[in-house]
Write a protein that holds these residues in place. Structure first.
Motif, PDB file in Angstrom:
ATOM      1  N   LEU A  62       0.893  -1.084   0.111  1.00 35.43           N
ATOM      2  CA  LEU A  62      -0.048   0.042   0.012  1.00 35.43           C
ATOM      3  C   LEU A  62       0.727   1.197  -0.045  1.00 35.43           C
ATOM      4  CD1 LEU A  62      -2.723  -1.241   2.518  1.00 35.43           C
ATOM      5  CD2 LEU A  62      -2.809  -1.095  -0.139  1.00 35.43           C
ATOM      6  N   MET A  63       2.066   1.095  -0.646  1.00 31.62           N
ATOM      7  CA  MET A  63       2.688   2.497  -0.862  1.00 31.62           C
ATOM      8  C   MET A  63       2.216   3.574  -1.909  1.00 31.62           C
ATOM      9  SD  MET A  63       6.607   1.062  -0.540  1.00 31.62           S
ATOM     10  CE  MET A  63       7.204   2.713  -0.627  1.00 31.62           C
ATOM     11  N   PRO A  64       2.268   4.656  -1.925  1.00 27.23           N
ATOM     12  CA  PRO A  64       1.598   5.758  -2.908  1.00 27.23           C
ATOM     13  C   PRO A  64       2.471   5.397  -4.036  1.00 27.23           C
ATOM     14  CG  PRO A  64       2.600   6.792  -1.118  1.00 27.23           C
ATOM     15  CD  PRO A  64       2.481   5.421  -0.384  1.00 27.23           C
ATOM     16  N   PRO A  65       2.053   5.944  -5.252  1.00 28.51           N
ATOM     17  CA  PRO A  65       2.731   6.283  -6.351  1.00 28.51           C
ATOM     18  C   PRO A  65       4.055   7.214  -6.324  1.00 28.51           C
ATOM     19  CG  PRO A  65       0.462   6.593  -6.988  1.00 28.51           C
ATOM     20  CD  PRO A  65       0.631   6.614  -5.393  1.00 28.51           C
ATOM     21  N   SER A  66       5.271   6.413  -6.750  1.00 24.99           N
ATOM     22  CA  SER A  66       6.503   7.144  -6.386  1.00 24.99           C
ATOM     23  C   SER A  66       7.480   6.721  -7.684  1.00 24.99           C
ATOM     24  CB  SER A  66       7.169   6.648  -5.037  1.00 24.99           C
ATOM     25  OG  SER A  66       7.380   5.476  -5.287  1.00 24.99           O
ATOM     26  N   ALA A  67       8.659   7.332  -7.567  1.00 24.17           N
ATOM     27  CA  ALA A  67       9.561   7.128  -8.861  1.00 24.17           C
ATOM     28  C   ALA A  67       9.873   5.517  -8.759  1.00 24.17           C
ATOM     29  CB  ALA A  67      10.690   7.902  -8.579  1.00 24.17           C
ATOM     30  N   ALA A  68       9.727   4.876  -7.642  1.00 21.13           N
ATOM     31  CA  ALA A  68       9.982   3.522  -7.503  1.00 21.13           C
ATOM     32  C   ALA A  68       8.854   2.461  -8.053  1.00 21.13           C
ATOM     33  CB  ALA A  68      10.590   2.968  -6.269  1.00 21.13           C
ATOM     34  N   HIS A  69       7.985   3.161  -7.586  1.00 19.48           N
ATOM     35  CA  HIS A  69       6.565   2.420  -7.950  1.00 19.48           C
ATOM     36  C   HIS A  69       5.564   3.259  -8.605  1.00 19.48           C
ATOM     37  CE1 HIS A  69       7.794  -1.039  -5.787  1.00 19.48           C
ATOM     38  NE2 HIS A  69       7.959  -0.277  -4.683  1.00 19.48           N
ATOM     39  N   TRP A  70       5.496   3.406 -10.087  1.00 18.45           N
ATOM     40  CA  TRP A  70       4.820   4.416 -10.561  1.00 18.45           C
ATOM     41  C   TRP A  70       3.368   4.682 -10.373  1.00 18.45           C
ATOM     42  CZ3 TRP A  70       6.884   4.300 -16.424  1.00 18.45           C
ATOM     43  CH2 TRP A  70       8.309   4.828 -16.433  1.00 18.45           C
ATOM     44  N   PHE A  71       2.587   3.432 -10.216  1.00 17.80           N
ATOM     45  CA  PHE A  71       1.074   3.206  -9.780  1.00 17.80           C
ATOM     46  C   PHE A  71       0.915   2.789  -8.418  1.00 17.80           C
ATOM     47  CE2 PHE A  71      -0.289   2.280 -14.565  1.00 17.80           C
ATOM     48  CZ  PHE A  71       0.055   3.774 -14.986  1.00 17.80           C
ATOM     49  N   GLY A  72       1.938   2.835  -7.626  1.00 18.48           N
ATOM     50  CA  GLY A  72       2.094   2.408  -6.032  1.00 18.48           C
ATOM     51  C   GLY A  72       2.060   0.996  -6.104  1.00 18.48           C
ATOM     52  N   THR A  73       1.776   0.400  -4.819  1.00 18.90           N
ATOM     53  CA  THR A  73       1.639  -0.843  -4.505  1.00 18.90           C
ATOM     54  C   THR A  73       0.413  -1.360  -3.879  1.00 18.90           C
ATOM     55  OG1 THR A  73       2.640  -0.754  -2.576  1.00 18.90           O
ATOM     56  CG2 THR A  73       4.369  -1.240  -4.296  1.00 18.90           C
ATOM     57  N   ASP A  74      -0.061  -2.575  -4.164  1.00 19.34           N
ATOM     58  CA  ASP A  74      -1.456  -3.286  -3.426  1.00 19.34           C
ATOM     59  C   ASP A  74      -1.218  -3.674  -2.272  1.00 19.34           C
ATOM     60  OD1 ASP A  74      -0.085  -5.582  -3.886  1.00 19.34           O
ATOM     61  OD2 ASP A  74      -1.346  -6.304  -5.461  1.00 19.34           O
ATOM     62  N   ASN A  75      -2.058  -4.329  -1.514  1.00 21.34           N
ATOM     63  CA  ASN A  75      -2.224  -4.728  -0.238  1.00 21.34           C
ATOM     64  C   ASN A  75      -1.039  -6.079   0.093  1.00 21.34           C
ATOM     65  OD1 ASN A  75      -3.934  -6.404  -2.057  1.00 21.34           O
ATOM     66  ND2 ASN A  75      -4.720  -7.447  -0.077  1.00 21.34           N
ATOM     67  N   LEU A  76      -0.604  -6.560  -1.270  1.00 14.61           N
ATOM     68  CA  LEU A  76       0.284  -7.613  -0.963  1.00 14.61           C
ATOM     69  C   LEU A  76       1.764  -7.191  -1.398  1.00 14.61           C
ATOM     70  CD1 LEU A  76      -1.588 -10.812  -2.443  1.00 14.61           C
ATOM     71  CD2 LEU A  76      -1.344  -9.952   0.018  1.00 14.61           C
ATOM     72  N   GLY A  77       2.004  -5.874  -1.529  1.00 14.03           N
ATOM     73  CA  GLY A  77       3.348  -5.104  -1.943  1.00 14.03           C
ATOM     74  C   GLY A  77       3.774  -5.217  -3.467  1.00 14.03           C
ATOM     75  N   ARG A  78       2.617  -5.816  -4.256  1.00 11.06           N
ATOM     76  CA  ARG A  78       2.980  -5.829  -5.639  1.00 11.06           C
ATOM     77  C   ARG A  78       2.933  -4.557  -6.237  1.00 11.06           C
ATOM     78  NH1 ARG A  78      -1.269 -10.753  -6.563  1.00 11.06           N
ATOM     79  NH2 ARG A  78      -2.502  -9.105  -5.578  1.00 11.06           N
ATOM     80  N   ASP A  79       3.838  -4.259  -7.314  1.00 12.16           N
ATOM     81  CA  ASP A  79       4.004  -3.019  -8.114  1.00 12.16           C
ATOM     82  C   ASP A  79       2.747  -3.157  -9.059  1.00 12.16           C
ATOM     83  OD1 ASP A  79       5.906  -0.885  -8.827  1.00 12.16           O
ATOM     84  OD2 ASP A  79       4.928  -1.744 -10.828  1.00 12.16           O
ATOM     85  N   VAL A  80       1.871  -2.163  -8.811  1.00 12.66           N
ATOM     86  CA  VAL A  80       0.566  -2.010  -9.479  1.00 12.66           C
ATOM     87  C   VAL A  80       0.757  -1.731 -11.134  1.00 12.66           C
ATOM     88  CG1 VAL A  80      -1.747  -0.786  -9.979  1.00 12.66           C
ATOM     89  CG2 VAL A  80      -0.891  -1.352  -7.609  1.00 12.66           C
ATOM     90  N   PHE A  81       2.061  -0.951 -11.414  1.00  6.34           N
ATOM     91  CA  PHE A  81       2.250  -0.575 -12.585  1.00  6.34           C
ATOM     92  C   PHE A  81       2.469  -1.858 -13.452  1.00  6.34           C
ATOM     93  CE2 PHE A  81       5.522   0.173 -15.873  1.00  6.34           C
ATOM     94  CZ  PHE A  81       4.904   0.947 -16.850  1.00  6.34           C
ATOM     95  N   ALA A  82       3.363  -3.084 -12.627  1.00  3.59           N
ATOM     96  CA  ALA A  82       3.768  -4.019 -13.467  1.00  3.59           C
ATOM     97  C   ALA A  82       2.365  -4.912 -13.740  1.00  3.59           C
ATOM     98  CB  ALA A  82       4.767  -4.994 -12.628  1.00  3.59           C
ATOM     99  N   ARG A  83       1.637  -5.020 -12.663  1.00  5.65           N
ATOM    100  CA  ARG A  83       0.324  -5.655 -12.916  1.00  5.65           C
ATOM    101  C   ARG A  83      -0.449  -5.170 -14.056  1.00  5.65           C
ATOM    102  NH1 ARG A  83      -1.180  -9.539  -9.726  1.00  5.65           N
ATOM    103  NH2 ARG A  83      -3.285  -9.007  -9.511  1.00  5.65           N
ATOM    104  N   VAL A  84      -0.673  -3.775 -14.307  1.00  2.61           N
ATOM    105  CA  VAL A  84      -1.393  -3.179 -15.299  1.00  2.61           C
ATOM    106  C   VAL A  84      -0.759  -3.526 -16.767  1.00  2.61           C
ATOM    107  CG1 VAL A  84      -1.965  -1.219 -16.418  1.00  2.61           C
ATOM    108  CG2 VAL A  84      -2.258  -1.286 -13.901  1.00  2.61           C
ATOM    109  N   VAL A  85       0.642  -3.587 -16.662  1.00  5.11           N
ATOM    110  CA  VAL A  85       1.412  -3.705 -17.927  1.00  5.11           C
ATOM    111  C   VAL A  85       1.121  -5.091 -18.229  1.00  5.11           C
ATOM    112  CG1 VAL A  85       3.681  -4.182 -18.925  1.00  5.11           C
ATOM    113  CG2 VAL A  85       3.145  -1.912 -17.662  1.00  5.11           C
ATOM    114  N   TYR A  86       1.488  -6.063 -17.472  1.00  6.01           N
ATOM    115  CA  TYR A  86       1.287  -7.631 -17.528  1.00  6.01           C
ATOM    116  C   TYR A  86      -0.394  -7.908 -18.021  1.00  6.01           C
ATOM    117  CZ  TYR A  86       5.922  -8.610 -16.960  1.00  6.01           C
ATOM    118  OH  TYR A  86       7.381  -8.843 -16.919  1.00  6.01           O
ATOM    119  N   GLY A  87      -1.090  -7.184 -17.296  1.00  3.92           N
ATOM    120  CA  GLY A  87      -2.534  -7.527 -17.783  1.00  3.92           C
ATOM    121  C   GLY A  87      -3.048  -7.061 -18.959  1.00  3.92           C
TER     122      GLY A  87
END
Length: 284
Positions: A62-87
């Motif tokens: 649950l980290m907010p969007p940042s340079a390390a995680h463009w779309f933030g992270t979810d409740n399991l610590g997964r990168d949301v940007f990576a999940r959007v791209v792979y989805g």
């Protein structure tokens, strides 16, 4: 000293009007770039994100969007940007499957009904009217419920729900084309019905259907995302766009980026498809 001005001299001396060139609108360029990025995500997602879309670090949840995680992270610590791209691949491919099913089945029904007429046209028209009377999303839910909860089944259901629209358009175009002079000439020259249908009617009746297919591609993305949101797609840890929005709705107050990021990608993709398709139709 008097001078005589010829018409050529006057024409040469007159200011020349600038030649207008038909430039591509800026909105179309932006839309094309968005579609290019989405296509690249679908083809090679690993080039855009090195993070694992399935496994995350709970220490960074649950980290907010940042340079390390463009779309933030979810409740399991997964990168949301990576999940959007792979989805993206699943969302785009399933929409293409839906459009293919709708174009092939609906186009074939409309083509046969419009060309042959008679009882075939009457029966097909009644079936089309019945299908059009049912809301497309409701029909897709009914079909995917009978097939099973998977993204490919959601794509099939979405395609079936759009069959009536393509059948109606193709039938209308086939009725207009079958009475033209060149079709009558092909018949008088001894062409068989199959030859006239495939060589003359189909190519001239399919332009409107192809334009509709581009628009339906954007609609299919929305419908499949809606089905995934309701749980009719692949289960977690899949990263379909609709599933990402559904997973993030429980954290809308504390972590709104879980909903806003995939939703923004869906909206941008669909709007870009519609903008490019409208521009292409205007050029024709």
């Amino acid at each position: 000293m008097a001078s005589v001005l010829t018409s050529t001299t006057i024409r040469d001396a007159a200011p020349r009007r600038p030649v207008r060139t038909r430039l591509v609108p800026a909105t179309v360029v932006v839309a094309a770039l968005v579609l290019l990025v989405v296509t690249a995500w679908a083809i090679a997602p690993g080039l855009f994100s090195s993070a694992d879309p399935v496994v995350g670090d709970t220490a960074e949840k649950l980290m907010p969007p940042s340079a390390a995680h463009w779309f933030g992270t979810d409740n399991l610590g997964r990168d949301v940007f990576a999940r959007v791209v792979y989805g993206t691949r699943s969302s785009v491919v399933s929409a293409l499957v839906a459009v293919f099913i709708a174009v092939v089945i609906g186009g074939l029904l409309g083509l046969v009904a419009g060309f042959f007429g008679g009882i075939v046209d009457v029966v097909t028209a009644r079936v089309i009217d019945v299908l059009l009377a049912i809301p497309s999303f409701l029909l897709a839910v009914v079909v995917v419920s009978s097939l099973g909860f998977q993204t490919i089944n959601a794509a099939v259901a979405t395609g079936i729900s759009a069959v009536a629209v393509f059948a109606r358009v193709m039938r209308s175009e086939a009725v207009k084309v079958r009475d033209t002079v060149f079709v009558e000439a092909a018949r008088l020259q001894g062409g068989s019905r199959a030859h006239v249908l495939l060589a003359h009617v189909l190519p001239n009746a399919s332009r409107s259907v192809l334009s509709l297919a581009v628009l339906q591609f954007g609609v299919s993305i929305l419908v499949i995302a809606g089905l995934a949101f309701l749980g009719y797609g692949d289960p977690p840890p899949a990263s379909d766009w609709g599933l990402l929005v559904s997973a993030g709705k429980d954290y809308l107050v504390s972590s709104p980026w879980l909903v806003y990021a995939p939703s923004a990608v869906i909206v941008a993709t669909v709007l870009s498809i519609n903008r490019v398709s409208r521009w292409l139709r205007a050029k024709d």
